[in-house]
Design a protein around this motif. Structure first.
Motif, PDB file in Angstrom:
ATOM      1  N   SER A  99       2.766  -4.021  -2.010  1.00 31.27           N
ATOM      2  CA  SER A  99       1.304  -4.272  -1.924  1.00 31.27           C
ATOM      3  C   SER A  99       0.272  -5.293  -1.152  1.00 31.27           C
ATOM      4  O   SER A  99      -0.538  -5.025  -0.638  1.00 31.27           O
ATOM      5  CB  SER A  99       0.095  -3.802  -2.853  1.00 31.27           C
ATOM      6  N   LYS A 210     -19.255   2.584   4.214  1.00 35.87           N
ATOM      7  CA  LYS A 210     -18.738   2.796   5.191  1.00 35.87           C
ATOM      8  C   LYS A 210     -18.814   2.706   5.921  1.00 35.87           C
ATOM      9  O   LYS A 210     -18.093   2.224   7.426  1.00 35.87           O
ATOM     10  CB  LYS A 210     -18.990   3.958   4.671  1.00 35.87           C
ATOM     11  N   SER A 224      -5.780  -4.752  10.698  1.00 36.93           N
ATOM     12  CA  SER A 224      -5.360  -4.860   9.408  1.00 36.93           C
ATOM     13  C   SER A 224      -6.654  -5.419   8.896  1.00 36.93           C
ATOM     14  O   SER A 224      -7.539  -6.608   9.191  1.00 36.93           O
ATOM     15  CB  SER A 224      -4.380  -4.862   8.369  1.00 36.93           C
ATOM     16  N   SER A 247     -12.631   2.100  -5.409  1.00 34.25           N
ATOM     17  CA  SER A 247     -11.319   3.036  -4.561  1.00 34.25           C
ATOM     18  C   SER A 247     -11.489   4.179  -4.593  1.00 34.25           C
ATOM     19  O   SER A 247     -10.989   4.206  -3.215  1.00 34.25           O
ATOM     20  CB  SER A 247     -10.345   3.087  -5.684  1.00 34.25           C
ATOM     21  N   LYS A 248     -12.237   5.121  -4.744  1.00 32.62           N
ATOM     22  CA  LYS A 248     -12.279   6.699  -4.664  1.00 32.62           C
ATOM     23  C   LYS A 248     -13.756   6.623  -3.176  1.00 32.62           C
ATOM     24  O   LYS A 248     -13.545   7.989  -2.416  1.00 32.62           O
ATOM     25  CB  LYS A 248     -13.805   7.233  -5.653  1.00 32.62           C
ATOM     26  N   VAL A 250     -13.112   3.303  -0.739  1.00 34.25           N
ATOM     27  CA  VAL A 250     -12.517   2.120   0.082  1.00 34.25           C
ATOM     28  C   VAL A 250     -12.078   1.965  -0.170  1.00 34.25           C
ATOM     29  O   VAL A 250     -11.534   2.320  -1.583  1.00 34.25           O
ATOM     30  CB  VAL A 250     -13.620   1.206   0.482  1.00 34.25           C
ATOM     31  N   ASN A 251     -10.413   1.476   0.491  1.00 31.81           N
ATOM     32  CA  ASN A 251      -8.963   1.290   0.492  1.00 31.81           C
ATOM     33  C   ASN A 251      -9.483  -0.278  -0.014  1.00 31.81           C
ATOM     34  O   ASN A 251      -9.157  -1.149   0.554  1.00 31.81           O
ATOM     35  CB  ASN A 251      -8.429   1.024   1.456  1.00 31.81           C
ATOM     36  N   THR A 253      -8.028  -3.932  -0.809  1.00 34.94           N
ATOM     37  CA  THR A 253      -6.562  -4.500  -0.484  1.00 34.94           C
ATOM     38  C   THR A 253      -6.022  -5.054  -1.873  1.00 34.94           C
ATOM     39  O   THR A 253      -5.375  -6.094  -1.836  1.00 34.94           O
ATOM     40  CB  THR A 253      -6.751  -4.662   0.726  1.00 34.94           C
ATOM     41  N   VAL A 278      -3.319  -2.710  -7.125  1.00 34.43           N
ATOM     42  CA  VAL A 278      -4.152  -3.612  -6.319  1.00 34.43           C
ATOM     43  C   VAL A 278      -3.475  -4.834  -6.567  1.00 34.43           C
ATOM     44  O   VAL A 278      -4.041  -5.331  -8.039  1.00 34.43           O
ATOM     45  CB  VAL A 278      -5.992  -3.028  -6.390  1.00 34.43           C
TER      46      VAL A 278
END
Ligand SMILES: Nc1nc2c(ncn2[C@@H]2O[C@H](COP(=O)(O)OP(=O)(O)OP(=O)(O)O)[C@@H](O)[C@H]2O)c(=O)[nH]1
Ligand SMILES: [Mg+2]
Length: 306
Positions: A99, A210, A224, A247-248, A250-251, A253, A278
């Protein structure tokens, strides 16, 4: 480097004193007589749950203890501590193996989280952290809702001596876009974007998030983008929900867990570590810029159990 590492460990140890005291004191009571018996397991379970270790990890640990008891093995407090450390480290290592992001320059970092979780303070801590690594930093003030938020960030920018981009007619995505461009055009190493606190249930604010992300993507292109969720270390089980819900959208990290100084619920870090893939990146252990450490699973678990 050795001294530096020792100092970090001391800080982590200090931050988890309350958690450690709570666990050690109570476990010492359970173990005071001799070695443990099946009847003591419930007490051990309660102690770990009270410190927010989470059901899954606690159950796993209890299974191992039960097996040992069945096999006629003696379990001492020292055994229990060692077993806990071993399971944690091995689970953590297998979870986060794949990850890690490879970092580009500029390194784009967006902070998000619910209200008051510690985002703005953490922006200052990150600015200080990267400056100490001789990296140039620019901060984007994307919390344009409250004038006070911008003022707070300006104070931190001055204190940490880094550039801040703000306002753009109070459009958070415009601030994000401009900040990223300033970094790209001036070869700045790290972009830190502070965002307004939001609940995962607020659709408008999630849409805005978003938009911020899209603005960053326009500049970052293939590079990235790091999205850190900032979570208050006292939020227990709720921290996991926050991670799941954000997490639904945005990703996420990486995680930054704040306010670990003075909490007896330091087990929440362990729970969050193992909850998903994560990784935890940093821990906030006070209100000042230096009250901040990179997360090291070994230091963490040692500071609780040694
Ligand atoms: N003790 C302690 N306090 C912290 C830590 N991090 C942040 N705080 C405090 O928590 C409070 C909220 O911090 P902020 O950084 O303003 O939180 P935020 O997430 O930006 O808040 P909003 O922008 O309102 O959503 C402040 O009083 C901080 O000083 C920490 O690691 N330890
Ligand atoms: Mg803030």
């Amino acid at each position: 480097m050795g001294i530096f590492k020792t100092t970090i460990f001391q800080s982590v140890k200090q931050a988890f004193t309350k958690t450690k005291d709570q666990i050690t004191d109570k476990l010492s009571e359970v173990f005071s007589k001799k070695t443990i018996e099946p009847g003591d397991l419930e007490q051990i379970e309660n102690i770990l749950l009270q410190s927010d270790f989470g059901i899954e990890f606690t159950e796993k640990l209890l299974e191992i203890l039960k097996k040992k008891i069945r096999n006629g093995e003696e379990i001492t407090l020292q055994n229990l501590k060692e077993i806990t450390q071993q399971i944690f480290i091995s689970e953590y290592n297998s979870l986060i193996k794949d990850s890690q992001l490879t970092h580009s320059s500029p390194h784009f970092i967006i902070l998000l989280g619910i209200n008051g979780s510690g985002k703005t303070t953490t922006i200052a801590k990150l600015a200080n952290y990267y400056s100490n690594l001789n990296k140039s930093v620019v901060i984007g003030s994307c919390d344009t809702f409250r004038a006070a938020a911008n003022e707070q960030l300006n104070i931190w920018a001055k204190r940490t001596n880094v550039q801040i981009i703000e306002d753009f007619s109070k459009d958070p995505a415009a601030v994000a876009y401009e900040t990223c461009n300033v970094a790209l055009n001036n070869s700045i190493d790290v972009v830190l974007l502070d965002t307004a606190g939001r609940l995962h249930t607020n659709k408008n604010l999630l849409d805005e998030l978003k938009k911020i992300l899209n603005a960053v993507k326009k500049v970052a292109k293939e590079k990235s983008i790091e999205i850190f969720l900032v979570v208050d270390g006292n939020s227990g089980q709720n921290a996991k929900n926050q991670l799941n819900e954000f997490s639904k959208v945005v990703n996420v990290t990486g995680l930054i867990i704040t306010k670990l100084d003075g909490t007896a619920k330091g087990g929440s870090v362990l729970q969050l570590c193992l909850a998903n893939k994560v990784p935890i990146k940093f821990l906030g252990i006070g209100e000042q810029v230096n009250d901040f450490v990179e997360f090291d699973p070994k230091d963490y678990i040692k500071s609780i159990f040694e």
